[in-house]
Design an enzyme around this catalytic site. Sequence first.
Site, PDB file in Angstrom:
ATOM      1  N   GLY A 318     -20.503  76.938-164.038  1.00 51.26           N
ATOM      2  CA  GLY A 318     -20.427  76.321-165.351  1.00 51.26           C
ATOM      3  C   GLY A 318     -20.867  74.877-165.343  1.00 51.26           C
ATOM      4  O   GLY A 318     -21.298  74.345-166.360  1.00 51.26           O
ATOM      5  N   GLU A 355     -15.513  67.983-161.961  1.00 45.08           N
ATOM      6  CA  GLU A 355     -16.806  67.463-161.485  1.00 45.08           C
ATOM      7  C   GLU A 355     -16.717  65.981-161.148  1.00 45.08           C
ATOM      8  O   GLU A 355     -17.375  65.510-160.222  1.00 45.08           O
ATOM      9  CB  GLU A 355     -17.892  67.699-162.537  1.00 45.08           C
ATOM     10  CG  GLU A 355     -18.085  69.156-162.953  1.00 45.08           C
ATOM     11  CD  GLU A 355     -18.303  70.104-161.788  1.00 45.08           C
ATOM     12  OE1 GLU A 355     -18.822  69.667-160.743  1.00 45.08           O
ATOM     13  OE2 GLU A 355     -17.923  71.286-161.916  1.00 45.08           O
TER      14      GLU A 355
HETATM   15 ZN   LIG Z   1     -16.465  72.263-157.795  1.00 45.55          ZN
END
Ligand SMILES: [Zn+2]
Length: 904
Positions: A318, A355
């Site tokens: 994603g 992230e």
């Molecule tokens: Zn990751």
Amino acid sequence: MKDRIPAHGSSKRGRQPFGASLPALARSIGCALLLPLAWSAPASGNARSAEASPGGAARVALPSAVTPEHYRIDIMPDAATLTFKGSVDVDVTVHRATSEIVLNSADLVIEHASVLGRGAVQAIRYDKEIETASLVLNRALDPGAYTLRLAYHGKIYQQASGMFALDYDSPKGKMRALYTQFENSDARRFVPSWDEPGRKATFELTATVPADQMALSNMPIRSTNVLPGGRKRVHFATTPKMSSYLLYFGAGDFERIHRSVDGVDVGVVVKRGDTGSAAFALDAASDILPYFNSYFGTPFPLPKLDLIAAPGSSQFFGAMENWGAIFYFERDLLINPRISTERDKQGVYLVIAHEMAHQWFGDLVTMAWWDDLWLNEGFASWMENKVTDHFHPEWKIWLQALADKQSAMQEDARDGTHPIVTPINDVLQATSAFDSITYSKGAAVIRMLESYLGEDDFRAGVRRYMHDHAYGNTTTDDLWTAMDRDSQRPISQIARDFTLQAGVPLVTELSRRCSGGKSALGVAQGRFAIGGPAATAQLWHVPVLVAPVGGATTAIVVSGPDQQAAEVAACGAVVINAGQSGYFRSRYSTQGLAAIKAAYGALSADDQLGVLNDRNALANAGVEPMAAFLELTKGFPEDADPVVAATLAGQLQGLDMFYDGLPSRTAFRAYARRVLDPLFARVGWEKRPNEGDNVALLRASLIAALSELDDPSVQAEARKRFDRYVLDASSLDAGTRRTALGIVAAHADAATWEQLHRMAKSAATELERGELYDLLAAAHDETLVQRVLKLAISGEPPPTIAPGMIDAASYRHPKTAFDFTVAHWDAISPMIEPTSRPQFVPRLLDTACDPRLLESLNAFAERHIPSDARQALRQTEATVRYRAAVRQDRLPEVDQWLNNQPGG
Ligand SMILES: [Zn+2]
């Protein structure tokens, strides 16, 4: 990277269609591997370096005679023809005399190669299988510094690997934008390079793009030259030393909103026109950056940090943590107030946090090899919860994260599991390591270790680790060493037990005595396994917290099958794994379980959920009678925390799926509705003033579950609201809209399905288009599913949406989706990233209950799945066998229990 594996609490690997949502929210991540393998590389001149690994196979790695220091890359993409030209100068160090330079290259044609000052190379030999190019030199290079110059050309893909193009509709017409995706090993499709995480270097990128486009990379633009023909040449500043898989390039008709945070220019980059959906992400990133600067003790080292949104989706991931240029598919970054739900919001916040955590854990300090991928993913998966809980305690994210742990434990209890640290020999194996063991078990083990060590000591260890290894590479043991230094409570032993061994410990209460207001428990450690072969005995040192309701906690470390004593200062209900931070299952004595059941409403929400999850898992596995789980559903506390109540709804819905086609389903559904009705009565269809954010999650889960359990009033109400929505889009808030659409899509007839199809084709945004195409695949009706499968390969939905439709269809129709995919594999496989192909087809059967399908799956695998990339296949086999066993052996127990209920 944030993969798209499971939605919490789902028996299917995530990705069920919109609206079919089982409880939890965040998509989980994860994988893990370590192994204390010597990382020195072998003789030069041999592309296939043969390091022994515990699996006995050879690791495919580049020789170490030559290492890169600095890349100057110049690319000229031609988006229209999906090709690009490139050139690169690589400053290298030759460590040992060599007459050959071996680097990675995939799908690139090297037109010219030379060593500056030494002339052109004599020959270039490609090895397609291991994706290398060997440059054969005229005469050997002595140790020293050299510059290698290459001119080449390559392909722009239409799936997310290497440099890729995504097409979308805009008010200006069809548009095309460029992005890159290199993890785990696709930088080699962009530039001939030492494409392994341990070969860090600095990168200086120049790109020629249309003058009216925005170009992006890891670093800010240093200079721009306008060229004739409506083009410009953009030169980016040099990156810090980093791994090749973190390099990024993108270009398109973009807009960027930004603000300065702690001296860093933080931006969100979207397709032109989408800035209205970007504010939530910019606010989240602005919260999170200062928190991480402080937590890690090393400030974010780049001058800018972009969060970049792209249309479509991937089967594999994603979002991706490119340093300073994080890539997201839109549904993981953009929040459109008209269509995005509470669950979307919380999910986006978590992915942003995930992230951003990688900017340190992964980017600044990187695993030496894919064996230790879990260092990246387990840590980021844990940290996403930690920082989200800090800024949004009302979301009770740790409580929600118990669903991730649940998914990991289900996987980890079956055949096909693997240790968090697992030997990884080559690129395909590395791909299979991005699973719930790596992400969610990794995160759960870190949570357990933090709880054992204490937050402050754990953070001090993380800061030492960051400080000592910045811009470098590590193995798992480097982390434990940093933790144990200066610590009164060494964690290495526990950490190794849980990272080097597969499986789930089971802590069993063997005896209990109460005297003088104190309980003495006798507990022992075993193993929780589903099925035979995985059930071999295994030893862990398990940190266990034991506590009476509302009383003081006792901490012990339980190891082995002999009875060990735990004392608590109260009688009555005593919770094993109090607070639920441990990675193990708890089994109580008959007396202990009766006390817990009696006190259930008084337990903390964490413990209510932990007790419920353990009962559900142990009963489905046949370790406890189904009655132990079902008794908890009777008189379930109506004021239970929304997350706990939503989990119950998901478990009943999950059990219902096993009943597919059985006559006794009617009685089960009637009972399940009776359990859920009073919970739904408290939340209703409409948002109430001042209700907590998580009530929206519960509402969506209950309505979806009741609809699946065939509650006619819920289905009718959804239809009514949908009809109103079609006439007036403003009549429903985003949450109700999604819920109503999901139910109507699930129960669609042909006319309704066509109506949804028209809505997908004319959707106002790519975000909505993806949502609606997925919804088409939610239909129960077999003939409509056939129609959606044909639609997926018709060319109408973009190739980044189509595989998701097939996958969504498999949730309710695994055999149909599987048969169709096998029959049309030539048309479907090009739409799936090469890295996802070994997993895509096996996972279509993850909700199947018929082991006979496994023969067809294996026949497919023989032809299309390399023998060293069958981790997902083995997991699916174990899943289908487990599901068949529940259907055959456990459902009769449920039926019998229901018969014994008054009025049942
Ligand atoms: Zn990751």
